[in-house]
Structure formats: structure tokens, C-alpha cells
Scaffold this active site. Sequence first.
Site, PDB file in Angstrom:
ATOM      1  CD  GLU A 148      -2.267   1.237   2.947  1.00  0.00           C
ATOM      2  OE1 GLU A 148      -2.983   2.191   3.263  1.00  0.00           O
ATOM      3  OE2 GLU A 148      -1.980   0.312   3.737  1.00  0.00           O
ATOM      4  CG  ASP A 195      16.114   0.622  10.950  1.00  0.00           C
ATOM      5  OD1 ASP A 195      16.751   1.417  11.672  1.00  0.00           O
ATOM      6  OD2 ASP A 195      16.173   0.658   9.710  1.00  0.00           O
ATOM      7  CE1 TYR A 199      16.805  10.494   8.647  1.00  0.00           C
ATOM      8  CE2 TYR A 199      17.290   9.540  10.799  1.00  0.00           C
ATOM      9  CZ  TYR A 199      17.507  10.516   9.846  1.00  0.00           C
ATOM     10  OH  TYR A 199      18.409  11.508  10.081  1.00  0.00           O
ATOM     11  CG  ASP A 211      13.137   0.087   6.526  1.00  0.00           C
ATOM     12  OD1 ASP A 211      13.272  -1.063   6.066  1.00  0.00           O
ATOM     13  OD2 ASP A 211      14.050   0.928   6.557  1.00  0.00           O
TER      14      ASP A 211
END
Length: 258
Positions: A148, A195, A199, A211
Site C-alpha cells: 500500500e 529499526d 526515518y 521498513d
Amino acid sequence: MFEYGLERKVEELVGLRERREKDSELYKIANEVFDRGTLAALLYLHRKGWIERLQGIISTGKEANVFAGVAGDGKSVAVKVYRTYTTEFRRIWGYLAADPRVGYLPKDIRRLVFVWTRREFKNLQRAIKYALRVPEPRIFRNNVLVMEFIGGDEPAPRLKDVERELNRGDFEELYDFTMGVIERLWKRGDMVHGDMSEYNILIWDSPVVIDWSQATVRRNKMSVALLRRDLRNVISYFTRKGVHTDDFNEKLKELLES
Ligand code: ATP
Ligand code: MN
């Protein structure tokens, strides 16, 4: 340059014939990063209707390039294309080898990246199962992951991109959100992102964590190290933004005892 024939196909995929000027940069990047195998994967997804058209580049990274596109059903998609010639072989291998969900590990980097891509897809599915707002995974093929698209006419900005427009209250809310994700993932999903940072949080209808390539399960012997890293990064970032954050050691203890 692509060989004749393949070149035509890429032009078709990035809609070049209609928008030669405007998207020359997209074409350039596509030329640089799509090897034959990647192209074959993209064309397969194109044939199956998962990607009707690639429209622009959202991000060019060391390990992956992310493109904006449209699917056959007209919906916007983000297409993450992992490089198959990365220098990160050792790092990727280490992460995958520690993951109890991953069985056989290929010896060549190309196939290893396919396993990496599949794992990110599975991680997205698993996060959704625990009611977390992440890009809905659509399909993967080799080193290509279709999900998406988060955004409108433009891709949603990252927290890092908008931080200067935010006030203390915004940061407090975002801190609660982020810590809530870490906790829910760990306690309910038996999972850690690995992570988590400014960001990898997109600011949209709600914050969206992206991510998921490094994410793994609690059973993984690296999971506590990843959890510590996420907690440390998140607490230190929001502390710098003036938020009254949790104590790292207390939070870690609470999670490890849960
Ligand atoms: P790596 O660190 O492995 O190279 P990466 O950081 O390049 O990965 P991502 O963080 O997944 O990969 O994506 C890179 C950028 O692409 C993000 O920062 C975000 O701006 C954009 N992006 C990724 N996924 C989406 C999505 N589903 N919708 C909109 N934008 C996205
Ligand atoms: Mn990222």
C-alpha cells in the site's frame, strides 16, 4: 542500457512514451538499478496486474529503491525493489541466520535478497495481524515487494521531514504512539521492529511504521539486542525533543518480564 525488447517493456512499465520529459529521472534510475532478473520480476507483476505503472521514485537507498506506482485496480502502490548486488551480504546473512522462522539460507546474494524480501512481506502481515498501522503488503516476487502506498498526491513525509513543524504536544503524542507500537509488538506479537526511528515513521492519517526488513520474532536470539536498540533510539530522540520519556532500564525490564 537494456537490450532491445526489454527496453520497450521498461518504457511501457514506466509510461515513458507518454511522459518522456517529465519522468526522465525515473527512467534513468530504472535503467541503473533494474538488472535482468529484477526486470523479469517487475514485468511478471505487471502482467498479473499488481503493478500497472511505475510513476516516480520515492527513495533511493543503499539496499533498496522505493517507487510510487499504480496497480491494475487503480490503487496507489509503493514498490520496494531490493538491490541484488548489495555489499551488505554479511549483515543480511547474519540477520537471517538468527531468525528461527528462516530455514535454508542460499549462498548467493541474489537468492539471499529474495529471502530478505519475503521476510519483510511476512513481517508486514504479522504486524497487521496485531492491529498495527503499517503499509498493507500486497505481494512479493523475488526482490520486489508491492505494498500500500502511504500518502496522497505525494508520499507521506517521514517524522524526520516534519519535525521542525511539530510542537511539544505533537512529540508527546508521537512518543506515546511509538512506545505503544514497541510494547504491543513485543507483548502481543512476540516481535521487534529493529529499526524504529524518525526515518521509519511516516506521518499520515495516523503515524505509520515502515521498513520492516529487520523485524524479527522474540524467539530470535538477537531480539533483545534489537529491542534495546529500538528503545534507546526512541527514548533518546524524544528526550531531545523535550518529551518526558520513560527510563530506559525500567522500560526494558518491564518488557523482558512480560
Ligand atoms: P534500507 O535501509 O534497507 O535501504 P530503506 O530505508 O531504503 O531500506 P524504507 O525505509 O522501507 O527502505 O523506504 C525508504 C523510503 O521510501 C521511506 O523513508 C519512505 O519515505 C518511502 N516509503 C517506503 N514505503 C513507503 C510506502 N508504503 N508508502 C509511501 N512511502 C514509502
Ligand atoms: Mn528506512
